[in-house]
Design an enzyme around this catalytic site. Structure first.
Site, PDB file in Angstrom:
ATOM      1  N   ASP A 141     -12.111  -0.069   1.533  1.00 30.99           N
ATOM      2  CA  ASP A 141     -12.358  -0.851   0.319  1.00 30.99           C
ATOM      3  C   ASP A 141     -13.638  -0.354  -0.380  1.00 30.99           C
ATOM      4  O   ASP A 141     -13.653  -0.147  -1.599  1.00 30.99           O
ATOM      5  CB  ASP A 141     -12.473  -2.333   0.709  1.00 30.99           C
ATOM      6  CG  ASP A 141     -12.858  -3.202  -0.459  1.00 30.99           C
ATOM      7  OD1 ASP A 141     -12.064  -3.302  -1.409  1.00 30.99           O
ATOM      8  OD2 ASP A 141     -13.966  -3.772  -0.443  1.00 30.99           O
ATOM      9  N   GLY A 159     -11.636 -17.205   8.728  1.00 28.27           N
ATOM     10  CA  GLY A 159     -10.936 -16.847   7.482  1.00 28.27           C
ATOM     11  C   GLY A 159     -11.784 -15.998   6.550  1.00 28.27           C
ATOM     12  O   GLY A 159     -11.484 -15.892   5.360  1.00 28.27           O
ATOM     13  N   GLU A 207     -14.567  -4.769 -14.998  1.00 33.08           N
ATOM     14  CA  GLU A 207     -15.815  -5.170 -14.324  1.00 33.08           C
ATOM     15  C   GLU A 207     -15.564  -5.763 -12.939  1.00 33.08           C
ATOM     16  O   GLU A 207     -16.327  -5.527 -11.998  1.00 33.08           O
ATOM     17  CB  GLU A 207     -16.555  -6.177 -15.206  1.00 33.08           C
ATOM     18  CG  GLU A 207     -17.932  -6.542 -14.731  1.00 33.08           C
ATOM     19  CD  GLU A 207     -18.922  -5.395 -14.849  1.00 33.08           C
ATOM     20  OE1 GLU A 207     -19.155  -4.742 -13.816  1.00 33.08           O
ATOM     21  OE2 GLU A 207     -19.463  -5.159 -15.934  1.00 33.08           O
ATOM     22  N   GLY A 237     -17.192  -7.603  -7.374  1.00 29.25           N
ATOM     23  CA  GLY A 237     -16.856  -8.931  -7.908  1.00 29.25           C
ATOM     24  C   GLY A 237     -17.631  -9.353  -9.131  1.00 29.25           C
ATOM     25  O   GLY A 237     -17.439  -8.815 -10.219  1.00 29.25           O
ATOM     26  N   LYS A 291     -14.349   1.615  -4.232  1.00 30.84           N
ATOM     27  CA  LYS A 291     -15.365   1.236  -5.222  1.00 30.84           C
ATOM     28  C   LYS A 291     -16.280   2.418  -5.542  1.00 30.84           C
ATOM     29  O   LYS A 291     -16.706   2.589  -6.686  1.00 30.84           O
ATOM     30  CB  LYS A 291     -16.144   0.024  -4.717  1.00 30.84           C
ATOM     31  CG  LYS A 291     -15.237  -1.217  -4.712  1.00 30.84           C
ATOM     32  CD  LYS A 291     -15.718  -2.307  -3.817  1.00 30.84           C
ATOM     33  CE  LYS A 291     -14.772  -3.496  -3.857  1.00 30.84           C
ATOM     34  NZ  LYS A 291     -15.058  -4.489  -2.823  1.00 30.84           N
TER      35      LYS A 291
HETATM   36  N1  LIG Z   1      -9.568 -12.158  -3.948  1.00 31.39           N
HETATM   37  C1  LIG Z   1     -10.745 -11.666  -4.328  1.00 31.39           C
HETATM   38  O1  LIG Z   1     -11.813 -12.204  -4.012  1.00 31.39           O
HETATM   39  C2  LIG Z   1     -10.796 -10.430  -5.189  1.00 31.39           C
HETATM   40  C3  LIG Z   1     -12.026  -9.975  -5.686  1.00 31.39           C
HETATM   41  C4  LIG Z   1     -12.072  -8.852  -6.523  1.00 31.39           C
HETATM   42  C5  LIG Z   1     -10.896  -8.183  -6.818  1.00 31.39           C
HETATM   43  N2  LIG Z   1      -9.705  -8.638  -6.298  1.00 31.39           N
HETATM   44  C6  LIG Z   1      -8.476  -7.923  -6.659  1.00 31.39           C
HETATM   45  O2  LIG Z   1      -7.771  -8.752  -7.585  1.00 31.39           O
HETATM   46  C7  LIG Z   1      -6.362  -8.604  -7.382  1.00 31.39           C
HETATM   47  C8  LIG Z   1      -5.749  -9.959  -7.111  1.00 31.39           C
HETATM   48  O3  LIG Z   1      -6.310 -10.489  -5.921  1.00 31.39           O
HETATM   49  P1  LIG Z   1      -5.816 -11.879  -5.330  1.00 31.39           P
HETATM   50  O4  LIG Z   1      -6.745 -12.220  -4.253  1.00 31.39           O
HETATM   51  O5  LIG Z   1      -5.562 -12.824  -6.440  1.00 31.39           O
HETATM   52  O6  LIG Z   1      -4.392 -11.434  -4.709  1.00 31.39           O
HETATM   53  P2  LIG Z   1      -3.166 -12.388  -4.331  1.00 31.39           P
HETATM   54  O7  LIG Z   1      -3.645 -13.764  -4.059  1.00 31.39           O
HETATM   55  O8  LIG Z   1      -2.385 -11.657  -3.299  1.00 31.39           O
HETATM   56  O9  LIG Z   1      -2.306 -12.458  -5.687  1.00 31.39           O
HETATM   57  C9  LIG Z   1      -1.555 -11.384  -6.165  1.00 31.39           C
HETATM   58  C10 LIG Z   1      -0.581 -11.910  -7.205  1.00 31.39           C
HETATM   59  O10 LIG Z   1       0.128 -10.795  -7.751  1.00 31.39           O
HETATM   60  C11 LIG Z   1       1.516 -11.111  -7.735  1.00 31.39           C
HETATM   61  N3  LIG Z   1       2.326  -9.886  -7.713  1.00 31.39           N
HETATM   62  C12 LIG Z   1       2.594  -9.047  -6.682  1.00 31.39           C
HETATM   63  N4  LIG Z   1       3.400  -8.048  -7.113  1.00 31.39           N
HETATM   64  C13 LIG Z   1       3.637  -8.303  -8.421  1.00 31.39           C
HETATM   65  C14 LIG Z   1       4.421  -7.675  -9.423  1.00 31.39           C
HETATM   66  N5  LIG Z   1       5.114  -6.567  -9.166  1.00 31.39           N
HETATM   67  N6  LIG Z   1       4.461  -8.231 -10.669  1.00 31.39           N
HETATM   68  C15 LIG Z   1       3.762  -9.359 -10.931  1.00 31.39           C
HETATM   69  N7  LIG Z   1       3.011 -10.013 -10.042  1.00 31.39           N
HETATM   70  C16 LIG Z   1       2.954  -9.474  -8.804  1.00 31.39           C
HETATM   71  C17 LIG Z   1       1.730 -11.989  -6.532  1.00 31.39           C
HETATM   72  O11 LIG Z   1       2.949 -12.680  -6.702  1.00 31.39           O
HETATM   73  P3  LIG Z   1       3.626 -13.518  -5.485  1.00 31.39           P
HETATM   74  O12 LIG Z   1       2.716 -14.682  -5.260  1.00 31.39           O
HETATM   75  O13 LIG Z   1       4.950 -13.917  -6.060  1.00 31.39           O
HETATM   76  O14 LIG Z   1       3.696 -12.557  -4.330  1.00 31.39           O
HETATM   77  C18 LIG Z   1       0.493 -12.882  -6.662  1.00 31.39           C
HETATM   78  O15 LIG Z   1       0.731 -13.883  -7.625  1.00 31.39           O
HETATM   79  C19 LIG Z   1      -6.192  -7.609  -6.236  1.00 31.39           C
HETATM   80  O16 LIG Z   1      -5.963  -6.334  -6.772  1.00 31.39           O
HETATM   81  C20 LIG Z   1      -7.524  -7.671  -5.507  1.00 31.39           C
HETATM   82  O17 LIG Z   1      -7.843  -6.473  -4.852  1.00 31.39           O
HETATM   83  C21 LIG Z   1      -9.630  -9.729  -5.510  1.00 31.39           C
END
Ligand SMILES: NC(=O)c1ccc[n+]([C@@H]2O[C@H](COP(=O)([O-])OP(=O)(O)OC[C@H]3O[C@@H](n4cnc5c(N)ncnc54)[C@H](OP(=O)(O)O)[C@@H]3O)[C@@H](O)[C@H]2O)c1
Length: 330
Positions: free
Chosen positions: A216, A202, A144, A149, A220
């Site tokens: 992006d 930011g 979902e 989001g 979707k």
């Molecule tokens: N941020 C949003 O508002 C949002 C909204 C909807 C969907 N999303 C999606 O949700 C996902 C996470 O977003 P986020 O904002 O949380 O990203 P983020 O802050 O960059 O966090 C990504 C995490 O994944 C880890 N990672 C990277 N490669 C990995 C691997 N091979 N094995 C295990 N962990 C690994 C990173 O580790 P390190 O810290 O050690 O690099 C970090 O802890 C993304 O796919 C994004 O597109 C995000």
């Protein structure tokens, strides 16, 4: 039910904090619900008896939790060795080959684990394969949070519109692009200046290409087309135009006639992301970082949902997915 969390970034940490806050709600459905493992790019932590949510919610990096953090061990190893029932996947989106999320999901599903994710990449690249694998293994695959989001689009269609034929979906699927266009509309500023201001505040990534070029939003569109319209399409099938050529003059001219320029993703016979003229009074006309999804169906005719498409609100969709999996298994 035992869960592991792969990816401890913004979404992963927000989810841990929310699971901690909602522990009573989750425990009403499953007294035994616990998080037994968590990983990031550097390694993982695993305790089959359960990790402390209080402690995990108070840290930014997993090694701060305990010296038992297994440095340089992969998430794949965690998935292989754990006895969890569900994997929550929140690693970065990669739309080239879906990795590392795709590898994690294939491994977890093949092992008979349910999967809940916010990661678009694997779904853009291999949606059908993942869905078929989950069916073959008799487990849940919930995503979902990957589209718009917190907006419950898949739950809405799967639970509430089971007899409806979905004829068309259109929507604002990227909050950053919508923020820029809204600001240009209200303040008459140029695209370049507005983008710069958004970067300084930011609101955009340091590289905003994914948002302003419609990449992006196109991801979707692919997920919505495959999941809701039962198509079998890829990223290259989406016709895409971004917003960087939109001028203040064009925005103003539209405004004088009662229209707003919005970056709209459309799924019908065609798949498209492009700037469109939307009447000010149309339900698709939402401003700021909001997302909107507008469905046209044979029975309900039109339904619109509006809300936050990114940020910590995204966790709402993930918690609902987790609860749905637990309830289904019960
Ligand atoms: N941020 C949003 O508002 C949002 C909204 C909807 C969907 N999303 C999606 O949700 C996902 C996470 O977003 P986020 O904002 O949380 O990203 P983020 O802050 O960059 O966090 C990504 C995490 O994944 C880890 N990672 C990277 N490669 C990995 C691997 N091979 N094995 C295990 N962990 C690994 C990173 O580790 P390190 O810290 O050690 O690099 C970090 O802890 C993304 O796919 C994004 O597109 C995000």
């Amino acid at each position: 039910m035992k869960a592991i969390l792969v990816g401890f970034g913004f979404i992963g940490r927000s989810l841990v904090k929310t699971i901690r806050l909602k522990k009573n709600t989750l425990n009403l459905i499953d007294k035994e619900f616990k998080l037994v493992g968590v990983s990031d790019l550097d390694g993982y932590l695993y305790n089959e008896k359960g990790l402390s949510l209080e402690k995990l919610a108070s840290i930014n990096e997993i090694p701060e939790y305990s010296p038992n953090f297994l440095m340089e061990k992969s998430s794949l190893e965690l998935i292989e060795k754990c006895d969890a029932d569900i994997m929550i996947e929140t690693t970065p989106t990669n739309i080239e080959d879906g990795k590392p999320g795709l590898t994690h999901m294939e491994k977890a599903l093949s092992k008979g684990m349910h999967v809940v994710t916010s990661n678009k990449g694997p779904l853009v690249v291999e949606f059908k394969k993942l869905v078929n694998l989950s069916k073959e293994m008799g487990v849940e695959f919930k995503y979902e949070a990957t589209v718009a989001g917190a907006l419950p689009i898949f739950s809405l269609v799967n639970e509430c519109l089971q007899g409806d034929e979905i004829l068309r979906i259109s929507g604002i699927l990227n909050g950053t692009a919508n923020y820029i266009l809204s600001k240009m509309y209200f303040e008459g500023t140029s695209f370049e200046l507005t983008l710069k201001e958004a970067q300084e505040r930011g609101i955009t990534e340091s590289d905003p290409t994914y948002d302003i070029e419609g990449i992006d939003a196109a991801c979707k569109v692919v997920i919505l087309a495959n999941a809701i319209m039962k198509r079998d399409v890829r990223f290259k099938d989406v016709k895409r135009v971004g917003i960087k050529r939109i001028t203040p003059e064009a925005v103003n001219l539209a405004k004088q006639s009662g229209y707003v320029i919005k970056l709209i993703g459309t799924i019908d016979k065609n798949l498209e992301v492009a700037p469109k003229l939307i009447p000010e009074t149309h339900p698709l006309c939402v401003h700021g970082t909001l997302n909107v999804l507008h469905l046209e169906t044979d029975l309900a005719k039109v339904i619109t949902i509006i809300g936050y498409g990114a940020g910590r609100e995204t966790v709402s969709a993930m918690v609902n997915d987790i609860i749905s999996v637990i309830k289904k298994r019960n």
